[in-house]
Design a protein around this motif. Structure first.
Motif, PDB file in Angstrom:
ATOM      1  N   TYR A  12       0.372  10.909  -6.775  1.00 20.84           N
ATOM      2  CA  TYR A  12       0.627   9.667  -6.055  1.00 20.84           C
ATOM      3  C   TYR A  12       0.716   8.511  -7.049  1.00 20.84           C
ATOM      4  O   TYR A  12      -0.277   8.115  -7.637  1.00 20.84           O
ATOM      5  N   MET A  13       1.914   7.971  -7.207  1.00 20.50           N
ATOM      6  CA  MET A  13       2.115   6.894  -8.176  1.00 20.50           C
ATOM      7  C   MET A  13       1.673   5.551  -7.597  1.00 20.50           C
ATOM      8  O   MET A  13       1.061   4.744  -8.275  1.00 20.50           O
ATOM      9  N   ASP A  14       2.007   5.302  -6.334  1.00 23.23           N
ATOM     10  CA  ASP A  14       1.617   4.040  -5.691  1.00 23.23           C
ATOM     11  C   ASP A  14       1.704   4.252  -4.185  1.00 23.23           C
ATOM     12  O   ASP A  14       2.800   4.297  -3.616  1.00 23.23           O
ATOM     13  N   LEU A  15       0.548   4.383  -3.550  1.00 21.69           N
ATOM     14  CA  LEU A  15       0.513   4.689  -2.128  1.00 21.69           C
ATOM     15  C   LEU A  15      -0.412   3.737  -1.391  1.00 21.69           C
ATOM     16  O   LEU A  15      -1.563   3.531  -1.785  1.00 21.69           O
ATOM     17  N   ASN A  16       0.092   3.141  -0.322  1.00 24.54           N
ATOM     18  CA  ASN A  16      -0.715   2.386   0.639  1.00 24.54           C
ATOM     19  C   ASN A  16      -0.662   3.141   1.956  1.00 24.54           C
ATOM     20  O   ASN A  16       0.431   3.362   2.500  1.00 24.54           O
ATOM     21  N   LEU A  17      -1.829   3.511   2.472  1.00 21.03           N
ATOM     22  CA  LEU A  17      -1.855   4.366   3.650  1.00 21.03           C
ATOM     23  C   LEU A  17      -2.843   3.817   4.675  1.00 21.03           C
ATOM     24  O   LEU A  17      -4.017   3.592   4.369  1.00 21.03           O
ATOM     25  N   GLU A  18      -2.357   3.591   5.885  1.00 21.15           N
ATOM     26  CA  GLU A  18      -3.221   3.170   6.986  1.00 21.15           C
ATOM     27  C   GLU A  18      -3.473   4.368   7.889  1.00 21.15           C
ATOM     28  O   GLU A  18      -2.529   5.050   8.312  1.00 21.15           O
ATOM     29  N   LEU A  19      -4.747   4.616   8.197  1.00 17.92           N
ATOM     30  CA  LEU A  19      -5.137   5.802   8.948  1.00 17.92           C
ATOM     31  C   LEU A  19      -5.538   5.452  10.376  1.00 17.92           C
ATOM     32  O   LEU A  19      -5.971   4.327  10.670  1.00 17.92           O
ATOM     33  N   ASN A  20      -5.405   6.427  11.258  1.00 24.24           N
ATOM     34  CA  ASN A  20      -5.880   6.307  12.623  1.00 24.24           C
ATOM     35  C   ASN A  20      -7.398   6.497  12.637  1.00 24.24           C
ATOM     36  O   ASN A  20      -7.942   7.239  11.832  1.00 24.24           O
ATOM     37  N   LYS A  21      -8.074   5.834  13.575  1.00 26.00           N
ATOM     38  CA  LYS A  21      -9.526   5.949  13.654  1.00 26.00           C
ATOM     39  C   LYS A  21      -9.978   7.333  14.093  1.00 26.00           C
ATOM     40  O   LYS A  21     -11.138   7.692  13.884  1.00 26.00           O
ATOM     41  N   LYS A  22      -9.070   8.100  14.696  1.00 23.99           N
ATOM     42  CA  LYS A  22      -9.441   9.429  15.204  1.00 23.99           C
ATOM     43  C   LYS A  22      -8.763  10.531  14.394  1.00 23.99           C
ATOM     44  O   LYS A  22      -9.211  10.866  13.318  1.00 23.99           O
ATOM     45  N   VAL A  23      -7.654  11.063  14.866  1.00 25.61           N
ATOM     46  CA  VAL A  23      -7.048  12.237  14.228  1.00 25.61           C
ATOM     47  C   VAL A  23      -5.842  11.835  13.384  1.00 25.61           C
ATOM     48  O   VAL A  23      -4.960  11.096  13.835  1.00 25.61           O
ATOM     49  N   ASN A  24      -5.809  12.356  12.149  1.00 22.34           N
ATOM     50  CA  ASN A  24      -4.690  12.158  11.232  1.00 22.34           C
ATOM     51  C   ASN A  24      -4.250  13.528  10.727  1.00 22.34           C
ATOM     52  O   ASN A  24      -5.052  14.264  10.152  1.00 22.34           O
ATOM     53  N   ILE A  25      -2.973  13.854  10.951  1.00 26.86           N
ATOM     54  CA  ILE A  25      -2.454  15.170  10.578  1.00 26.86           C
ATOM     55  C   ILE A  25      -1.394  14.992   9.504  1.00 26.86           C
ATOM     56  O   ILE A  25      -0.393  14.286   9.706  1.00 26.86           O
ATOM     57  N   PHE A  26      -1.595  15.632   8.360  1.00 29.87           N
ATOM     58  CA  PHE A  26      -0.656  15.564   7.236  1.00 29.87           C
ATOM     59  C   PHE A  26       0.003  16.929   7.065  1.00 29.87           C
ATOM     60  O   PHE A  26      -0.661  17.920   6.802  1.00 29.87           O
ATOM     61  N   ILE A  27       1.317  16.944   7.196  1.00 31.77           N
ATOM     62  CA  ILE A  27       2.074  18.195   7.156  1.00 31.77           C
ATOM     63  C   ILE A  27       2.987  18.189   5.939  1.00 31.77           C
ATOM     64  O   ILE A  27       3.668  17.202   5.653  1.00 31.77           O
ATOM     65  N   GLY A  28       3.007  19.305   5.227  1.00 28.22           N
ATOM     66  CA  GLY A  28       3.878  19.419   4.057  1.00 28.22           C
ATOM     67  C   GLY A  28       3.755  20.787   3.417  1.00 28.22           C
ATOM     68  O   GLY A  28       2.797  21.526   3.678  1.00 28.22           O
ATOM     69  N   LYS A  29       4.714  21.122   2.587  1.00 23.03           N
ATOM     70  CA  LYS A  29       4.673  22.402   1.883  1.00 23.03           C
ATOM     71  C   LYS A  29       3.590  22.374   0.816  1.00 23.03           C
ATOM     72  O   LYS A  29       2.984  21.332   0.543  1.00 23.03           O
TER      73      LYS A  29
END
Length: 371
Positions: free
Chosen positions: A14-31
């Motif tokens: 991650y070179m430069d990431l700003n990420l806002e998360l949900n207070k409950k469930v967060n699902i990250f999908i990727g290979k």
């Protein structure tokens, strides 16, 4: 407790990431190898001040850079914290909370409580005693930060005592130094033992109930703390007395071997399913269910101790569970923030009743594509 947002600069891929998360469930999908586990690692770093994947901090710095930054905004019951960690290849780690730099890294403990569950956690059952000791050490440190101080002190004294034992094979004139090390080991080691015993007792009670529910009463999970110092843990003075007696009794053998035989550095946890050793006789599915029960018990213990739920990090484990176990696990998501990674497009219908945010990760780039 929940992580509101994360900022990553030169952290892994991650070179430069700003990420806002949900207070409950967060699902990250990727290979595979796109950065899903790296994201969980950054959140864990803000909790423990270290990785759950490596003991070398500089491994988390992007291979082309000399430093990296992780920042996380955390909210909870009476908690409003901005945690920042800066890693540099040739300098000590720097940690700040609300812009104030910590003098000691252990002061970070308790600022953000997390429970992480990954496929590698099967090692808690499959591997040797050190894996199980590391497991309970990490968790106790979250709920009782002074525990880490006592453990580090004990390990330092143990190292010095072992060096002295090796020298005494050639020169036995340093008996008075051994006596000093014994007293110091007994003081710090007895505190480690009693904290471990109490934690495992609570873990056993909670995980036993959870395991019964998950298996519909068909299996019984039993955890038992084991140390070669004592067999009862209700009195620290008794532990100190027995610890000293055994160190003194074994001194000649310790000198001969050049190492310390007695102490919490040899502790273990027995894990039984239906009164059978889970390492030898349980299937991989049974082992996975046992570890899941232990992890969910950690959530209960932290909630009880801190009066707030921890953040639950699940690294590619849902696909390894059958439908009934997924259903049970997903039910717990209602009460706490959960961050999930998966290589598959998991059955999102199982999450229909939950507040959630879904992300796609590709080569360190994160996009939110659904809610």
């Amino acid at each position: 407790m929940y992580v509101d947002s994360v900022r990553l600069i030169n952290f892994r891929n991650y070179m430069d990431l700003n990420l806002e998360l949900n207070k409950k469930v967060n699902i990250f999908i990727g290979k595979n190898a796109q950065g899903k586990t790296n994201l969980l690692e950054s959140i864990y770093l803000c909790s423990a001040g270290k990785s759950f994947r490596t003991n070398v901090d500089k491994d988390m710095i992007n291979i082309k850079k000399n430093q990296c930054y992780v920042g996380a905004k955390v909210f909870g019951n009476h908690i409003d914290k901005f945690i920042e960690i800066k890693l540099e290849r040739n300098k000590p780690k720097r940690i700040k909370i609300n812009k104030l730099e910590l003098e000691k890294n252990r002061d970070l403990y308790g600022g953000l409580n997390v429970v992480v569950f990954s496929p590698e956690d099967l090692r808690i059952i499959k591997d040797g005693p050190s894996e199980r000791r590391n497991f309970i050490d990490r968790e106790i440190s979250q709920i009782k930060p002074v525990y880490r101080y006592n453990l580090n002190r004990y390990n330092k004294i143990l190292f010095q005592r072992n060096n002295l034992l090796k020298n005494m094979r050639m020169n036995k004139k340093n008996k008075h130094l051994i006596d000093i090390f014994n007293m110091q080991m007994v003081k710090s080691g007895s505190k480690v033992i009693i904290d471990r015993a109490r934690f495992v007792e609570n873990l056993a009670l909670s995980s036993r109930k959870i395991h019964r529910d998950i298996t519909y009463g068909k299996e019984e999970l039993l955890l038992k703390y084991r140390t070669n110092v004592v067999e009862r843990f209700d009195d620290i003075l008794y532990i100190e007395k027995k610890f000293m007696e055994k160190l003194e009794k074994d001194i000649n053998n310790d000198i001969l071997k050049g190492t310390t035989k007695i102490g919490p550095h040899r502790d273990d946890i027995d894990i039984f399913i239906n009164n059978m050793d889970s390492k030898t006789f349980a299937s991989q599915g049974q082992q996975r269910t046992a570890v899941l029960s232990m992890k969910l018990a950690e959530v209960d213990i932290i909630k009880e101790e801190k009066e707030d739920f921890p953040v639950l990090l699940l690294d590619d484990v849902l696909s390894e569970l059958d439908k009934d176990r997924r259903k049970y696990l997903i039910h717990t998501f209602r009460d706490l923030q959960t961050i999930i990674t998966s290589t598959d497009i998991i059955d999102l219908g199982e999450f229909d009743s939950l507040e959630k945010k879904i992300f796609c990760i590709e080569n360190g780039n994160v996009n939110s594509n659904a809610n």
